[in-house]
Motif scaffolding. Structure first.
Motif, mmCIF file in Angstrom:
data_model
loop_
_atom_site.group_PDB
_atom_site.id
_atom_site.type_symbol
_atom_site.label_atom_id
_atom_site.label_comp_id
_atom_site.label_asym_id
_atom_site.label_seq_id
_atom_site.Cartn_x
_atom_site.Cartn_y
_atom_site.Cartn_z
ATOM 1 N N TYR A 30 0.795 -1.185 0.025
ATOM 2 C CA TYR A 30 0.215 -0.209 0.023
ATOM 3 C C TYR A 30 0.817 1.227 -0.017
ATOM 4 N N ALA A 31 1.927 1.191 0.674
ATOM 5 C CA ALA A 31 2.826 2.281 0.747
ATOM 6 C C ALA A 31 3.329 2.584 -0.525
ATOM 7 N N LYS A 32 3.848 1.605 -1.293
ATOM 8 C CA LYS A 32 4.537 1.545 -2.630
ATOM 9 C C LYS A 32 3.342 2.244 -3.467
ATOM 10 N N MET A 38 7.190 4.427 -0.195
ATOM 11 C CA MET A 38 8.265 3.549 -0.052
ATOM 12 C C MET A 38 9.288 3.697 -0.618
ATOM 13 N N PRO A 39 10.387 4.592 -0.522
ATOM 14 C CA PRO A 39 11.309 4.897 -1.202
ATOM 15 C C PRO A 39 12.426 3.445 -1.334
ATOM 16 N N LYS A 40 13.247 3.621 -2.270
ATOM 17 C CA LYS A 40 14.171 2.411 -2.410
ATOM 18 C C LYS A 40 14.716 1.632 -1.382
ATOM 19 N N ARG A 62 15.303 -2.433 2.769
ATOM 20 C CA ARG A 62 15.270 -3.065 3.944
ATOM 21 C C ARG A 62 13.902 -3.770 4.807
ATOM 22 N N LEU A 63 12.821 -3.378 4.378
ATOM 23 C CA LEU A 63 11.560 -4.014 4.754
ATOM 24 C C LEU A 63 11.574 -5.479 3.958
ATOM 25 N N GLU A 64 12.079 -5.322 2.734
ATOM 26 C CA GLU A 64 11.969 -6.851 2.202
ATOM 27 C C GLU A 64 12.778 -7.804 2.669
ATOM 28 N N LYS A 65 13.970 -7.369 3.045
ATOM 29 C CA LYS A 65 15.207 -8.099 3.939
ATOM 30 C C LYS A 65 14.597 -8.454 5.184
ATOM 31 N N LEU A 66 13.885 -7.630 5.735
ATOM 32 C CA LEU A 66 13.354 -7.987 7.050
ATOM 33 C C LEU A 66 12.263 -9.126 6.887
#
Length: 288
Positions: A157-159, A164-166, A171-175
């Motif tokens: 949703y943020a994207k 949702m900057p790069k 970082r969130l995908e890594k998390l």
């Protein structure tokens, strides 16, 4: 709106004379009213351009909590399921405020509610968190539910809102890939209110705490407690009594920020970049 109130009273078969109607504060989502008839005092909320399940989700959540017989909620008398942007309304008990400090009792009762459990995690129908639609499903793993239906949904949703900057997304995908390192897969699946900040509970004139505006799910009870700590509003006595009834895991401090991350992403999506730095700080803490 007066016509809508009259229609709602007719639907719940309260045909007694109206003594008073006044608009009251009730958040920034709905128009809220105190309605007093000869027979009863009601709290009514009205809205338009909302999905058909908007008020149904709230009513079902309140009933689910009520059925546990652990903590009080207002009884719901009627809710509309609108189509095509029609006006909709929900009518429930008006909670006359009490003056006694019931934070200890709130802690005790919430802990008892959290000990009502299910076999799986999540929920069987969509709800709302604030104004945002919250998809749900029954899931056999809590970490899978939290990843897929909570953090990833808010990231997507943020994207769509360009929030949702790069570097934040990376970082969130890594998390998300490493979430099992911190979040348990199979804690008790507790019944949770789901949106328990300081404005979503009341003290009634019977000196009992009442929960309002739920966004129910079944999950780790630490998820709920972490949110109560995010914006304040809960005194130490609440936590002391809660933990006496239902202790938190020894790893609670390790996962607290990860559970708060969901609600910070919600606020990022609802209110904007002023919450971005808090999101980034948590991401940096866990994945660098």
């Amino acid at each position: 709106m007066e016509e809508m109130i009259q229609r709602t009273l007719h639907k719940i078969q309260d045909h007694s004379a109206i003594k008073e109607v006044k608009q009251v504060s009730g958040g920034d989502i709905n128009r809220s009213f105190y309605v007093e008839t000869i027979n009863h005092q009601y709290f009514m909320k009205g809205n338009e351009q909302v999905p058909s399940h908007f008020f149904r989700a709230e009513a079902q959540g309140l009933q689910l909590i009520k059925d546990t017989n652990t903590i009080k909620v207002p009884s719901v008398y009627h809710y509309d399921e609108p189509e095509n942007g029609e006006e909709a309304m929900i009518a429930m008990d008006w909670i006359n405020p009490g003056r006694k400090d019931v934070s200890e009792l709130l802690g005790q009762n919430l802990a008892q509610m959290h000990q009502q459990t299910a076999q799986k995690y999540g929920y069987g129908s969509p709800t709302f968190v604030g104004t945002l639609d919250q998809p749900n499903a029954w899931t056999s793993s809590w970490v899978d539910y939290y990843r897929t239906y909570r953090l990833k949904k808010q990231m997507d949703y943020a994207k769509s809102l360009n929030r949702m900057p790069k570097i934040r997304q990376e970082r969130l995908e890594k998390l998300l890939d490493r979430l099992e390192e911190w979040v348990p897969a199979h804690p008790e699946a507790s019944l949770l209110h789901g949106d328990l900040w300081g404005g979503n509970w009341r003290t009634g004139e019977d000196d009992e705490p009442y929960l309002i505006d739920p966004s129910v799910l079944y999950g780790d009870h630490a998820f709920e407690i972490a949110f109560t700590e995010l914006f304040g509003g809960f005194p130490n006595r609440f936590y002391e009594q809660y933990k006496e009834q239902f202790p938190l895991s020894d790893h609670y401090e390790d996962i607290k920020s990860l559970y708060q991350l969901f609600y910070l992403l919600v606020h990022l999506n609802m209110f904007g970049e002023s919450y971005g730095s808090s999101v980034d700080s948590i991401l940096k803490r866990y994945v660098g």
